[in-house]
Every structure is written in structure tokens, then in C-alpha cells.
Enzyme design. Sequence first.
Site, PDB file in Angstrom:
ATOM      1  N   HIS A  22      -2.958   2.978  -4.651  1.00  9.14           N
ATOM      2  CA  HIS A  22      -2.339   2.547  -3.389  1.00  9.14           C
ATOM      3  C   HIS A  22      -0.941   1.972  -3.643  1.00  9.14           C
ATOM      4  O   HIS A  22      -0.551   0.976  -3.019  1.00  9.14           O
ATOM      5  CB  HIS A  22      -3.221   1.510  -2.673  1.00  9.14           C
ATOM      6  N   GLU A  69     -10.078   2.562  -5.070  1.00  9.34           N
ATOM      7  CA  GLU A  69      -9.657   3.939  -4.805  1.00  9.34           C
ATOM      8  C   GLU A  69      -8.474   4.402  -5.675  1.00  9.34           C
ATOM      9  O   GLU A  69      -7.427   4.792  -5.157  1.00  9.34           O
ATOM     10  CB  GLU A  69      -9.287   4.075  -3.324  1.00  9.34           C
ATOM     11  N   ASP A 106       0.853  -1.184   0.000  1.00  7.50           N
ATOM     12  CA  ASP A 106       0.000   0.000   0.000  1.00  7.50           C
ATOM     13  C   ASP A 106       0.892   1.237   0.000  1.00  7.50           C
ATOM     14  O   ASP A 106       2.123   1.128  -0.007  1.00  7.50           O
ATOM     15  CB  ASP A 106      -0.952  -0.021   1.217  1.00  7.50           C
TER      16      ASP A 106
END
Length: 501
Positions: free
Chosen positions: A208, A272, A145
Site C-alpha cells: 500500500h 496485503e 496508501d
Amino acid sequence: MNILPKPFRIEVSEGSFAFRADGKVATDLPVIASLFGGADAGSAVKFVKGETEWDYVLRITSKGVTATARDDEGLFHAAVTLLQLTGGSLEADLPACTVYDKPRFGYRAGMIDVCRHFYGVETVKKLIDTMALFKFNHLHFHVSDDQGFRLRIDALPKLHQIGSERKGTCGDGKPHGGYYTKAQIKEIVDYAAERYIEIVPEIDLPGHTRAIVAAYPELSCSGKPTEVASWFGIHSKILCTGKEGVYEALDKIFAEMAQMFPCKLFHLGGDEVAKLEWAKCPDCAAVYRREGLKNLEELQGYFTNRVINMLKKYDKTPVLWNEALNSGMLDKSAAVQYWTTDRPSAERVTKAIAEDGRKVIMSRCNPYYLDYPCGMHSLKAMYKLEPADELGEGSEKGILGVECPLWTEHIAQEKELFEHFYPRALAVAETGWSPKGVKDYADFEERLKGVLFLLDRRGVPYVPVAECNPGKIKSALSAAAFGMKMQRGCDPTSARNWRSM
Ligand code: ACM
Ligand code: ZN
């Protein structure tokens, strides 16, 4: 009877068996012997392989106990049921009965994010050890991440040399880092396999990925140096879709990860994705034109499908967070993990099940995310969720199973980690295993209290059951405190700093 998850069927008969929990049991499996007092072929408590349509059958008579299963995994499940029935007492008199049991879903998981805060091998093993006692069979391991890359990839050493360390966390100025060596990953995977848990690794792509581009800036659109993120939220420094080096690097990562993680499932993230840099990048634009794409969602779709194709040579089944459906072109082989709470996403997931036969893991953020406090995601709410309800009629056939994710932005200590996980994860364990239509919260809570000795024995902290369903005022206060914590944890200079829901 205090068995959790609740078994499929129990037939109670006359009498009881005086079981001594420190007594030995007849088994070939060291992991079963280790749950009791060791192995002894002459014991009246026997674990034997045999034909049965069930996962296991556990028969207790006044003369002894026989657990029967087709395979070792079924025998292990029988063993944890028996262990729960002892209630932790060395002098348990077990009621004569026969337990016929099998799981509702084939996928029953928790998730740990070791990027936002790193947790060492012993903590991960403790989590696996306790999950197995409640018949979980997968641990989703979120290892890449923005705030850290946690594996050692020999072909790309900067991933651990640079990508595993950050300068601080939300302005505290204290370096934080860590990664697992290959030997450590093997230790985790083997330990889990002994307990019939598979490790599903996740490399979250293409968003990410700031830790990856901090290690190898040439993999981003701008190519400019950046640092591993020390704030949370959503970051826009991510992998470029147009640079061939990105696919070459991912191929190297996959090759080594496929060796490390034998699990057939392989998580590719997909959530995301802040596409700000893609919109300005000539290399991304070249892909866009060449492929005749209509929008940036399709660019993510192109990237994801290309990466899925690369993974095919390792014979893996890709899993992606549900945003990967937004492009409308996700490769049919991919399973989807549903986490958002918005109606359009739910509709896309429903359609994907109906039209593509897509398999879905239910992880709806509210209430399954364990990083939220009990005041927001109570034990009762977690227990009550029926995986297919929100997705509508006919969707149950697409449900692969259930998973409760534990993100660790604000969970830096092992004690908190376990307190967020337990006992709420056990509500999800029950939904994943027990037959549909038997839910009764009061009964669940009683059985839960009867099995918590398993955590006590291992020194694993958990929130007391009485505090798992706070009333309105406490819940409102805890929601406000959590919201502030999330807000404070995000980069004050970033345009979009709240983790989207
Ligand atoms: C997620 O919570 N961003 C999958
Ligand atoms: Zn680009």
C-alpha cells in the site's frame, strides 16, 4: 436510563434534580463547560477531582450533582454521561442516582482512511468531537496508501507535492488530492487531546505504498516511474526491502511523525503485501540470501522488524495488521490488529496471545468494517461481537480493545462518511466500555435512540436505527450492489483486484 455506553453500575435512589442543560456547571475544564452552558463555580453541578477506584462516580441528588474522578479524563467521561442523561432537554429532571463507571478495555477506537478520499480538518474534528461523546479514546488515522500520502514531511517534500495528488478515481478523470500541514495536524491532535482521544497514525508498510514510490520511484524494486494509484485493490508497486534508501527515507518520515503524533501507539500497516516485484528484484534477493530467509513472508518479517527497530528510538509501540504474524518472526513488542476472517489467521492471533503475551486490537472485518453497508454488517451484528470469542478461551487477557475501521474507497462525501460511521460505531463503543456479559440488544437500541440527539445537535448525519438491521432481501440486494461497486473500483488490468478478506 439512556446512557451509552452502558455504565458499570447505577444505583437509583429517591427524588430528582431539576437540571437545566443551558445552566452552568462548576468545572475548571473548558471542554466540560462547553458541553453545558459554561462555567460557574457556584453551580450545584460540580466536577471535582478526588480519590476513587472508578473512572468516575456521578452522584445525582435532589440538591445537585457531583462528579468525582481521579483525573480530568474521568471528569470528562462523567460530563458526557450527565449530558446524555439530560436527553437534550433544557428542562431535564434527572432521577437521583449514583453511577459508578469504568471502561472494560483501554483501547476504544474508530479509524478513518483519508487516503482513498481526503477529508479536511473540520470533518476530522467533527468526527473526534462526536466520538468523544461516547467515550472512544483513540482515532486511528490511516494517512498513507496507494491512492495518496496525506502528510507534509519537510525532509521529503515530494511526498506531499506528488504523493498527495492522483489524476482521477476509477476512471472519472477528476484529480483528487490533499494533505495536512504540520499546523493542521497539531490542530487535530490538540483538539483530540482536549477530548481525551489520541491519534494513532498509520503509515502502511511495505505494501500500500504506491503513493510513496510515485513520489520517490528509487524506493521501489524496479526504480521505474509510476503514478499515484487512481484505482483501488491491491497494488504491486511497493517499497523494496533491499535498498538502504528505503530505510533512510522511513527514518526521516518517522522522525517528523514522532513529533507530530505524541501517541505511544504507531501503526505500521503490514497488510496485503503483493510481493510480485520482490520476487524479481536483485536487491531483495541479496537481503534474502544474506539473512538466510526461507520465503517471501520472512522477507516481509525482516523488513517489518527492521522498521520496528528504527521506531524504537521514538519510544513508540508498533501496531500491525494481523498479516504481520505470517512470517512467524514478528518482534515481540508489536501489537496486532486482527481484521481478517480466516481460520489460520485467527489461530495465529490466539497463539500470539498465549505464547508471546501479544496484545491484540479486535477489528474483525466482518462485522466491524464500517465501509460495508448495514445490509452486510448490521448494527445488531456489530453489537453482538464479543472480542475474544473467536480466539478461544484464555484470549481475553490479550485484548487491548476494539476498533471499527472506515475505509473510504467508495465514500467521497462527508454525509456518507458519517452515515457509515453512525450509529453502528456506537455498538463498538459499548463493547469497548461496558462490562462483559451485560449485552442486551433491545436495551441497547432503546438507549441508542435516547442519545442520538447528541448527533442531531451537531448536525451529524446517521442512518436511522430502523434501517440498521435490514431483512434478508434488502441485505442481499445491498450486498450485491456493494460487491459490484468494489469490483468496478478495482483496476481492470490488475491480476488481483479484490481487496482480500
Ligand atoms: C485491511 O483492510 N487491508 C487492513
Ligand atoms: Zn526490491
